[in-house]
Motif scaffolding. Structure first.
Motif, mmCIF file in Angstrom:
data_model
loop_
_atom_site.group_PDB
_atom_site.id
_atom_site.type_symbol
_atom_site.label_atom_id
_atom_site.label_comp_id
_atom_site.label_asym_id
_atom_site.label_seq_id
_atom_site.Cartn_x
_atom_site.Cartn_y
_atom_site.Cartn_z
ATOM 1 N N GLN A 123 -4.457 -14.878 1.212
ATOM 2 C CA GLN A 123 -5.497 -14.401 0.294
ATOM 3 C C GLN A 123 -5.234 -12.960 -0.138
ATOM 4 N N LEU A 124 -4.822 -12.117 0.807
ATOM 5 C CA LEU A 124 -4.539 -10.724 0.466
ATOM 6 C C LEU A 124 -3.324 -10.619 -0.450
ATOM 7 N N ASP A 125 -2.287 -11.404 -0.163
ATOM 8 C CA ASP A 125 -1.096 -11.386 -1.023
ATOM 9 C C ASP A 125 -1.443 -11.810 -2.450
ATOM 10 N N GLU A 126 -2.243 -12.859 -2.568
ATOM 11 C CA GLU A 126 -2.636 -13.314 -3.902
ATOM 12 C C GLU A 126 -3.513 -12.289 -4.606
ATOM 13 N N MET A 127 -4.396 -11.623 -3.850
ATOM 14 C CA MET A 127 -5.268 -10.615 -4.448
ATOM 15 C C MET A 127 -4.454 -9.429 -4.953
ATOM 16 N N ARG A 135 -1.437 -4.114 -7.579
ATOM 17 C CA ARG A 135 -0.053 -4.508 -7.774
ATOM 18 C C ARG A 135 0.871 -3.303 -7.854
ATOM 19 N N GLN A 136 0.385 -2.213 -8.404
ATOM 20 C CA GLN A 136 1.243 -1.025 -8.529
ATOM 21 C C GLN A 136 1.501 -0.353 -7.176
ATOM 22 N N PHE A 137 0.663 -0.685 -6.178
ATOM 23 C CA PHE A 137 0.846 -0.115 -4.841
ATOM 24 C C PHE A 137 1.480 -1.115 -3.876
ATOM 25 N N ARG A 138 2.000 -2.231 -4.402
ATOM 26 C CA ARG A 138 2.540 -3.285 -3.541
ATOM 27 C C ARG A 138 3.629 -2.787 -2.593
ATOM 28 N N PRO A 139 4.553 -1.912 -2.996
ATOM 29 C CA PRO A 139 5.570 -1.434 -2.046
ATOM 30 C C PRO A 139 4.992 -0.666 -0.859
ATOM 31 N N GLN A 140 3.761 -0.169 -1.017
ATOM 32 C CA GLN A 140 3.153 0.611 0.059
ATOM 33 C C GLN A 140 2.192 -0.211 0.909
#
Length: 314
Positions: A123-127, A135-140
């Motif tokens: 759920q967190l990955d999909e969110m 999405r812009q903070f995905r690497p962090q």
């Protein structure tokens, strides 16, 4: 006639004297030997005619400690019978069945708990993927399953720190991340822990004044406040910790930005029960309660070890 024929025949009769009595001890020894041999051959016959399952049961019986065997085995503790090892077999069977049922329930509960945490990760990955903001903070955002539960780590980057330099002031994008994930975590029945981490960079005065220990605890507590403001119930927070630079993500570079992070663990049932048990043991032991940080509500685990104003780190 020869001289031999004239020789007189002399018959000597000696009295017969009965032999002395030697006792019957050998008969008892011989009877014991025969009994032992009979018992030995009987045991060998029984073993040769037993099934592998029965042999396993016999082996388990002989593994019983001598002290327990002398008391009549485990059945004596489950029965009011005065006869060692006695008791109602039905009651013993019911106790075993109840124990088996409890074990099965615990296993089913743990499987359900693990499944719920994996669903939360999904759920967190999909969110994150569906939210332009996150999405812009995905690497962090690092999300993984650990033996304690689901771990969510928000890490620093060289050009995008989570906090102001050498302070616990949350920057705007860190504020947004915590507010976004807070309702999702709150929807879970599991409790959480928070821990703050720093890199190996030290303050000018080292650990003599305000140090990485205080900084990591203050940052963990600041993250707690943001989660609560985003909708997380305070009762779901089980522990808030500052661990300074004692646990690096990048072991090769202690000064790497990724080592500066906030770790949120959604605990599984086993880890949660262990922490609650440890907390209860400390409370019953009469240990002194930690002094809460002036910025944190009373009763929180995070403590402020020093009130000295933080200085710039070298």
């Amino acid at each position: 006639m020869s001289s031999d024929a004239k020789r007189p025949i002399i018959i000597i009769k000696r009295p017969v004297i009965a032999a002395g009595h030697h006792g019957g001890a050998w008969k008892i020894a011989f009877a014991d030997f025969m009994t032992a041999m009979f018992a030995f051959f009987l045991v060998m016959w029984l073993l040769s005619s037993s099934s592998p399952k029965q042999l396993t049961g016999i082996a388990e019986h002989f593994k019983m400690p001598l002290s327990e065997a002398l008391k009549g085995g485990p059945a004596i503790s489950n029965s009011p019978s005065v006869i060692p090892g006695g008791g109602d077999p039905l009651a013993q069977k019911q106790d075993v069945q109840l124990l088996k049922t409890d074990v099965e329930k615990n296993m089913d509960s743990e499987d359900e708990d693990v499944s719920r945490l994996y669903d939360l990760k999904k759920q967190l990955d999909e969110m994150i993927e569906s939210s332009p903001l996150l999405r812009q903070f995905r690497p962090q955002l690092l999300i993984d399953i650990t033996p304690e539960g689901l771990r969510i780590q928000i890490v620093d980057s060289s050009n995008r720190p989570m906090f102001d330099r050498s302070s616990a002031v949350v920057v705007s994008y860190m504020h947004a991340i915590l507010r976004e994930i807070s309702p999702v975590i709150n929807a879970q029945p599991n409790k959480i822990t928070l821990s703050g981490h720093t890199d190996a960079t030290q303050y000018a005065q080292g650990d003599k004044s305000y140090s990485n220990w205080e900084l990591s605890a203050d940052r963990a507590n600041a993250s707690r406040r943001e989660l609560v403001a985003g909708g997380l119930q305070e009762v779901k927070i089980l522990r808030v910790m500052g661990v300074a630079s004692s646990m690096h993500l990048n072991q090769e570079d202690p000064f790497a930005p990724i080592n500066r992070r906030i770790s949120i663990v959604v605990l599984n049932q086993r880890a949660q029960a262990a922490i609650e048990k440890a907390n209860a043991a400390n409370a019953s032991g009469g240990l002194a309660r930690p002094v809460a940080s002036p910025q944190a509500p009373a009763g929180q685990a995070a403590v402020k070890l020093s009130t000295v104003a933080p200085g710039q780190r070298s």
